[in-house]
Design a protein around this motif. Structure first.
Motif, PDB file in Angstrom:
ATOM      1  N   ILE A   1       0.795  -1.410  -0.013  1.00 52.05           N
ATOM      2  CA  ILE A   1      -0.440  -0.212   0.111  1.00 52.05           C
ATOM      3  C   ILE A   1       1.081   1.276  -0.052  1.00 52.05           C
ATOM      4  CG2 ILE A   1       0.029   0.394   2.448  1.00 52.05           C
ATOM      5  CD1 ILE A   1      -2.935   1.315   2.298  1.00 52.05           C
ATOM      6  N   ARG A   2       2.064   1.365   0.629  1.00 53.93           N
ATOM      7  CA  ARG A   2       2.839   2.532   0.263  1.00 53.93           C
ATOM      8  C   ARG A   2       3.866   1.703  -0.435  1.00 53.93           C
ATOM      9  NH1 ARG A   2      -0.855   4.900   2.554  1.00 53.93           N
ATOM     10  NH2 ARG A   2      -1.363   4.927   4.587  1.00 53.93           N
TER      11      ARG A   2
ATOM     12  N   HIS B   1       4.882  -2.031  -6.910  1.00 54.56           N
ATOM     13  CA  HIS B   1       3.594  -1.810  -6.395  1.00 54.56           C
ATOM     14  C   HIS B   1       3.128  -3.254  -7.792  1.00 54.56           C
ATOM     15  CE1 HIS B   1      -0.738  -1.109  -6.111  1.00 54.56           C
ATOM     16  NE2 HIS B   1      -0.989  -0.823  -5.369  1.00 54.56           N
TER      17      HIS B   1
ATOM     18  N   PHE C   1      -9.129 -12.365  -4.256  1.00 56.51           N
ATOM     19  CA  PHE C   1     -10.079 -11.201  -4.212  1.00 56.51           C
ATOM     20  C   PHE C   1     -10.486 -11.924  -5.706  1.00 56.51           C
ATOM     21  CE2 PHE C   1      -7.157 -10.078  -1.363  1.00 56.51           C
ATOM     22  CZ  PHE C   1      -7.763  -9.765   0.225  1.00 56.51           C
TER      23      PHE C   1
ATOM     24  N   LEU D   1      -9.851 -16.192   5.631  1.00 56.82           N
ATOM     25  CA  LEU D   1      -9.187 -16.315   4.133  1.00 56.82           C
ATOM     26  C   LEU D   1      -7.552 -16.411   4.093  1.00 56.82           C
ATOM     27  CD1 LEU D   1      -9.392 -14.330   2.240  1.00 56.82           C
ATOM     28  CD2 LEU D   1      -8.202 -12.346   2.906  1.00 56.82           C
TER      29      LEU D   1
ATOM     30  N   GLY E   1      -8.137  -5.308   5.852  1.00 56.20           N
ATOM     31  CA  GLY E   1      -9.623  -5.524   5.776  1.00 56.20           C
ATOM     32  C   GLY E   1      -9.563  -6.514   7.610  1.00 56.20           C
TER      33      GLY E   1
ATOM     34  N   SER F   1     -13.421  -3.450   8.706  1.00 59.43           N
ATOM     35  CA  SER F   1     -15.245  -4.465   8.335  1.00 59.43           C
ATOM     36  C   SER F   1     -15.255  -4.170  10.401  1.00 59.43           C
ATOM     37  CB  SER F   1     -14.532  -5.673   8.512  1.00 59.43           C
ATOM     38  OG  SER F   1     -14.316  -6.210   6.983  1.00 59.43           O
TER      39      SER F   1
ATOM     40  N   MET G   1     -16.836  -0.237   9.651  1.00 57.97           N
ATOM     41  CA  MET G   1     -17.928  -0.105   9.340  1.00 57.97           C
ATOM     42  C   MET G   1     -19.236  -1.286   9.667  1.00 57.97           C
ATOM     43  SD  MET G   1     -18.113   1.639   6.322  1.00 57.97           S
ATOM     44  CE  MET G   1     -19.805   0.429   6.026  1.00 57.97           C
TER      45      MET G   1
ATOM     46  N   LEU H   1     -11.766  11.258   1.424  1.00 58.36           N
ATOM     47  CA  LEU H   1     -12.456  10.340   0.028  1.00 58.36           C
ATOM     48  C   LEU H   1     -13.653  10.710   1.306  1.00 58.36           C
ATOM     49  CD1 LEU H   1     -10.741   6.447   0.812  1.00 58.36           C
ATOM     50  CD2 LEU H   1     -10.334   8.488  -1.149  1.00 58.36           C
TER      51      LEU H   1
ATOM     52  N   PHE I   1     -13.332   3.095  -1.091  1.00 64.52           N
ATOM     53  CA  PHE I   1     -12.006   1.851  -2.019  1.00 64.52           C
ATOM     54  C   PHE I   1     -10.930   2.875  -2.104  1.00 64.52           C
ATOM     55  CE2 PHE I   1     -16.420  -1.260  -1.160  1.00 64.52           C
ATOM     56  CZ  PHE I   1     -15.585  -2.006  -0.555  1.00 64.52           C
ATOM     57  N   GLY I   2     -10.746   3.734  -2.791  1.00 62.74           N
ATOM     58  CA  GLY I   2     -10.114   4.700  -2.879  1.00 62.74           C
ATOM     59  C   GLY I   2     -10.035   4.465  -4.141  1.00 62.74           C
TER      60      GLY I   2
ATOM     61  N   HIS J   1      -3.712   2.101  -6.675  1.00 57.95           N
ATOM     62  CA  HIS J   1      -3.915   0.626  -5.251  1.00 57.95           C
ATOM     63  C   HIS J   1      -5.448   1.063  -5.184  1.00 57.95           C
ATOM     64  CE1 HIS J   1       0.128   1.543  -3.931  1.00 57.95           C
ATOM     65  NE2 HIS J   1       0.590   2.989  -4.751  1.00 57.95           N
TER      66      HIS J   1
ATOM     67  N   CYS K   1      -9.264  -0.218  -2.964  1.00 58.24           N
ATOM     68  CA  CYS K   1      -8.733  -1.437  -2.334  1.00 58.24           C
ATOM     69  C   CYS K   1      -9.244  -3.081  -3.270  1.00 58.24           C
ATOM     70  CB  CYS K   1     -10.034  -1.677  -1.603  1.00 58.24           C
ATOM     71  SG  CYS K   1     -10.383  -2.653  -0.226  1.00 58.24           S
ATOM     72  N   VAL K   2      -7.743  -3.793  -3.031  1.00 60.89           N
ATOM     73  CA  VAL K   2      -7.331  -4.815  -3.500  1.00 60.89           C
ATOM     74  C   VAL K   2      -8.799  -5.534  -3.298  1.00 60.89           C
ATOM     75  CG1 VAL K   2      -5.958  -6.111  -2.478  1.00 60.89           C
ATOM     76  CG2 VAL K   2      -5.739  -6.326  -4.036  1.00 60.89           C
ATOM     77  N   GLY K   3      -9.000  -5.118  -1.888  1.00 60.97           N
ATOM     78  CA  GLY K   3     -10.086  -6.711  -0.939  1.00 60.97           C
ATOM     79  C   GLY K   3     -11.559  -5.832  -1.058  1.00 60.97           C
TER      80      GLY K   3
HETATM   81  C1  HEM Z   1     -15.007  -2.862   3.178  1.00 57.58           C
HETATM   82  C2  HEM Z   1     -14.167  -1.856   3.862  1.00 57.58           C
HETATM   83  C3  HEM Z   1     -12.825  -1.334   3.047  1.00 57.58           C
HETATM   84  C4  HEM Z   1     -12.909   0.348   3.330  1.00 57.58           C
HETATM   85  C5  HEM Z   1     -13.308   0.683   2.999  1.00 57.58           C
HETATM   86  C6  HEM Z   1     -11.480  -0.188   2.849  1.00 57.58           C
HETATM   87  C7  HEM Z   1     -10.569   0.974   1.969  1.00 57.58           C
HETATM   88  C8  HEM Z   1      -9.452   1.109   1.197  1.00 57.58           C
HETATM   89  C9  HEM Z   1      -9.562   2.528   0.773  1.00 57.58           C
HETATM   90  C10 HEM Z   1      -9.106   3.444   0.423  1.00 57.58           C
HETATM   91  C11 HEM Z   1      -7.585   2.033  -0.285  1.00 57.58           C
HETATM   92  C12 HEM Z   1      -6.698   2.522  -0.891  1.00 57.58           C
HETATM   93  C13 HEM Z   1      -5.551   3.131   0.382  1.00 57.58           C
HETATM   94  C14 HEM Z   1      -4.907   4.013  -0.907  1.00 57.58           C
HETATM   95  O1  HEM Z   1      -4.901   4.666  -2.054  1.00 57.58           O
HETATM   96  O2  HEM Z   1      -3.895   4.776  -0.105  1.00 57.58           O
HETATM   97  C15 HEM Z   1      -7.657   0.829   0.163  1.00 57.58           C
HETATM   98  C16 HEM Z   1      -6.851  -0.233   0.090  1.00 57.58           C
HETATM   99  C17 HEM Z   1      -6.504  -1.679   0.546  1.00 57.58           C
HETATM  100  N1  HEM Z   1      -7.306  -2.804   1.108  1.00 57.58           N
HETATM  101 FE1  HEM Z   1      -9.266  -1.953   1.653  1.00 57.58          FE
HETATM  102  N2  HEM Z   1     -10.524  -1.495   2.395  1.00 57.58           N
HETATM  103  C18 HEM Z   1     -11.707  -1.843   2.800  1.00 57.58           C
HETATM  104  C19 HEM Z   1     -11.800  -3.899   3.062  1.00 57.58           C
HETATM  105  C20 HEM Z   1     -10.747  -4.287   3.017  1.00 57.58           C
HETATM  106  C21 HEM Z   1     -10.425  -5.875   2.822  1.00 57.58           C
HETATM  107  C22 HEM Z   1     -11.465  -6.974   3.198  1.00 57.58           C
HETATM  108  C23 HEM Z   1      -9.117  -6.660   2.544  1.00 57.58           C
HETATM  109  C24 HEM Z   1      -8.687  -7.662   2.833  1.00 57.58           C
HETATM  110  C25 HEM Z   1      -9.216  -8.317   3.171  1.00 57.58           C
HETATM  111  C26 HEM Z   1      -8.549  -5.064   2.280  1.00 57.58           C
HETATM  112  C27 HEM Z   1      -7.021  -5.149   2.300  1.00 57.58           C
HETATM  113  C28 HEM Z   1      -6.869  -3.669   1.410  1.00 57.58           C
HETATM  114  C29 HEM Z   1      -5.124  -3.950   0.731  1.00 57.58           C
HETATM  115  C30 HEM Z   1      -3.906  -4.684   0.802  1.00 57.58           C
HETATM  116  C31 HEM Z   1      -4.980  -2.741   0.403  1.00 57.58           C
HETATM  117  C32 HEM Z   1      -3.364  -2.166  -1.005  1.00 57.58           C
HETATM  118  C33 HEM Z   1      -3.670  -2.143  -1.727  1.00 57.58           C
HETATM  119  C34 HEM Z   1      -2.795  -1.492  -3.089  1.00 57.58           C
HETATM  120  O3  HEM Z   1      -1.806  -0.642  -2.118  1.00 57.58           O
HETATM  121  O4  HEM Z   1      -2.285  -1.887  -4.005  1.00 57.58           O
HETATM  122  N3  HEM Z   1      -9.444  -4.376   2.262  1.00 57.58           N
HETATM  123  N4  HEM Z   1      -8.544  -0.437   1.294  1.00 57.58           N
END
Ligand code: HEM
Length: 409
Positions: free
Chosen positions: A98-99, A105, A116, A164, A248, A252, A255, A323, A351-352, A356, A358-360
């Motif tokens: 993520i960073r 990346h 996912f 998971l 992850g 949750s 939320m 956001l 989710f952005g 980046h 959100c992959v999840g």
């Molecule tokens: C349910 C509500 C969720 C919200 C609101 C959310 C939100 C976000 C956001 C805003 C980012 C972008 C960060 C950026 O741009 O710097 C992100 C990235 C990410 N999220 Fe989620 N997320 C959620 C659920 C999950 C779940 C369930 C997982 C995994 C099991 C997850 C894993 C990740 C990962 C690994 C990244 C980094 C992706 C990357 O940098 O390519 N997230 N998430």
């Protein structure tokens, strides 16, 4: 209202206003966001650590900025606008993806994206339904008032993420204890450091266990695939598992209770869902937009000038794409403060946006849907046990949430 390219609201000592700004209401972004968004595309603020950064608040600009190849997520950049104590040093050292910036990346994200897909997440539905049913049983077994965070949401989110990743059931309680400390407002830096070390020791042990006896889970697939082929180092793999688990779990955990309370405050919308459960997926996205709990997660540095609509983020400066401000921009959403599960606009950025994003998100959406549906189906008389104004906010954590939510039924 007049609009200028950038604004620098000053505090009494002449420095830019300080950020982060807390929410006064758990269901809405901080009040100051609307004024900043109307006044100018960019606002300069003072952030912890004696630095300054730009805030991007308009929906179109947030998407432009996050989609720009000049938006770097690399925490090793001196201008990286970290908000938490020690956050920049930890991210620069551990380098979770993520960073990271492309191409590093892209390489890491490709290793995870298959975990996912819609198909793989859909296959998890029965397991998530079973987990939520068990955790409602647990909630109902508690004397009222019970805590919707500790007695339900946190248990659902830790169990799902452990399933998971492939964390054995025997380690679940340990995992819950550790993540309560790492995410807890009252934990000291020392306690967090010790808890993180314990967590990484557990993950390190799991890497060996899965190499010896692979199962049908994420850690096993990464260990027998990219790690075995020498495509990723063991320490980087640990960081990538660590960020997936944290991202992850926290989202949750925060939320589920906020979304449940929001629906309880809008009985008309809950009635629509009871009459037509087919509306649940749209309701989940609307709740994600309205609450935008990952508001301050996208921290970036502009490696070149980034042109927005009528303003420029100068090369070398840090910026934060807010956001929640974007998801409440009236230019993008009619009556943005209203919960409307039938709204037609579907372009929220909870989710952005960009590489980046959100992959999840497929898992996040499914988990929220099943957790909320199960709760409202099984506990139709659910209600808060204290007035909303008395709920302790988790303002200091990177993902917004509530410390606890006492409920009765
Ligand atoms: C349910 C509500 C969720 C919200 C609101 C959310 C939100 C976000 C956001 C805003 C980012 C972008 C960060 C950026 O741009 O710097 C992100 C990235 C990410 N999220 Fe989620 N997320 C959620 C659920 C999950 C779940 C369930 C997982 C995994 C099991 C997850 C894993 C990740 C990962 C690994 C990244 C980094 C992706 C990357 O940098 O390519 N997230 N998430």
């Amino acid at each position: 209202m007049t609009s200028s390219p950038s604004a620098e609201p000053r505090s009494a000592d002449g420095r830019p206003a300080s950020f982060p700004i807390g929410r006064s209401c758990p269901f809405a972004p901080p009040d100051a966001y609307a004024a900043m968004r109307e006044e100018a595309p960019l606002t300069k603020v003072a952030i912890p650590g004696g630095k300054e950064a730009w805030l991007v608040t308009r929906h179109a600009d947030v998407r432009t900025a996050l989609a720009s190849p000049a938006a770097s997520s690399d925490a090793r950049h001196p201008a990286f606008p970290a908000l938490g104590d020690g956050e920049q040093a930890v991210a620069a050292d551990l380098r979770p993806f993520i960073r990271m910036d492309p191409p590093d990346h892209t390489r890491v994200r490709r290793m995870l994206v298959g975990e996912f897909t819609v198909k793989r997440v859909r296959a998890m539905r029965p397991a998530i339904e079973e987990i939520c049913a068990e955790q409602v049983d647990h909630l109902l077994s508690r004397p009222a008032p019970a805590d919707l965070v500790g007695d339900y949401a946190n248990r659902v989110s830790t169990t799902v993420i452990c399933r998971l990743l492939g964390v054995p059931t025997a380690d679940l309680e340990f995992f819950r204890r550790v993540t309560t400390i790492t995410g807890g407002r009252s934990s000291t830096a020392e306690q967090v450091g010790a808890a993180l070390a314990d967590l990484f020791a557990l993950l390190d042990r799991l890497i060996d266990d899965k190499a010896a006896d692979p199962q049908d889970d994420l850690i096993s697939r990464l260990v027998t695939g990219p790690l075995a082929r020498g495509e990723i180092t063991r320490s980087s793999l640990l960081s990538q598992i660590g960020i997936t688990l944290n991202a992850g779990h926290e989202t949750s955990r925060n939320m589920i209770p906020l979304a449940a309370l929001t629906l309880l405050r809008h009985p008309d919308q809950l009635d629509l869902l009871r009459a037509d459960p087919g509306l649940w997926p749209a309701a989940v996205d609307e709740l994600l937009r309205l609450l935008s709990v990952a508001d301050v997660i996208p921290l970036r540095v502009a490696t070149e000038d980034i042109e927005l609509d009528g303003a420029t983020i100068p090369a070398g400066d840090g910026f934060i794409a807010l956001l929640a401000a974007a998801d409440h921009d009236p230019r993008a959403f009619a009556d943005p403060g209203e919960l409307d599960i039938t709204r037609s606009e579907r372009h929220h950025v909870a989710f952005g946006y960009g590489v980046h994003q959100c992959v999840g998100q497929n898992l996040g959406r499914l988990e929220l849907e099943v957790a909320l549906r199960t709760l409202f189906d099984r506990v139709p008389t659910l209600r808060p046990a204290v007035p909303v104004e008395e709920l302790p906010l988790r303002s200091a954590s990177a993902i917004f949430g509530l410390e606890e939510v006492p409920v009765r039924w």
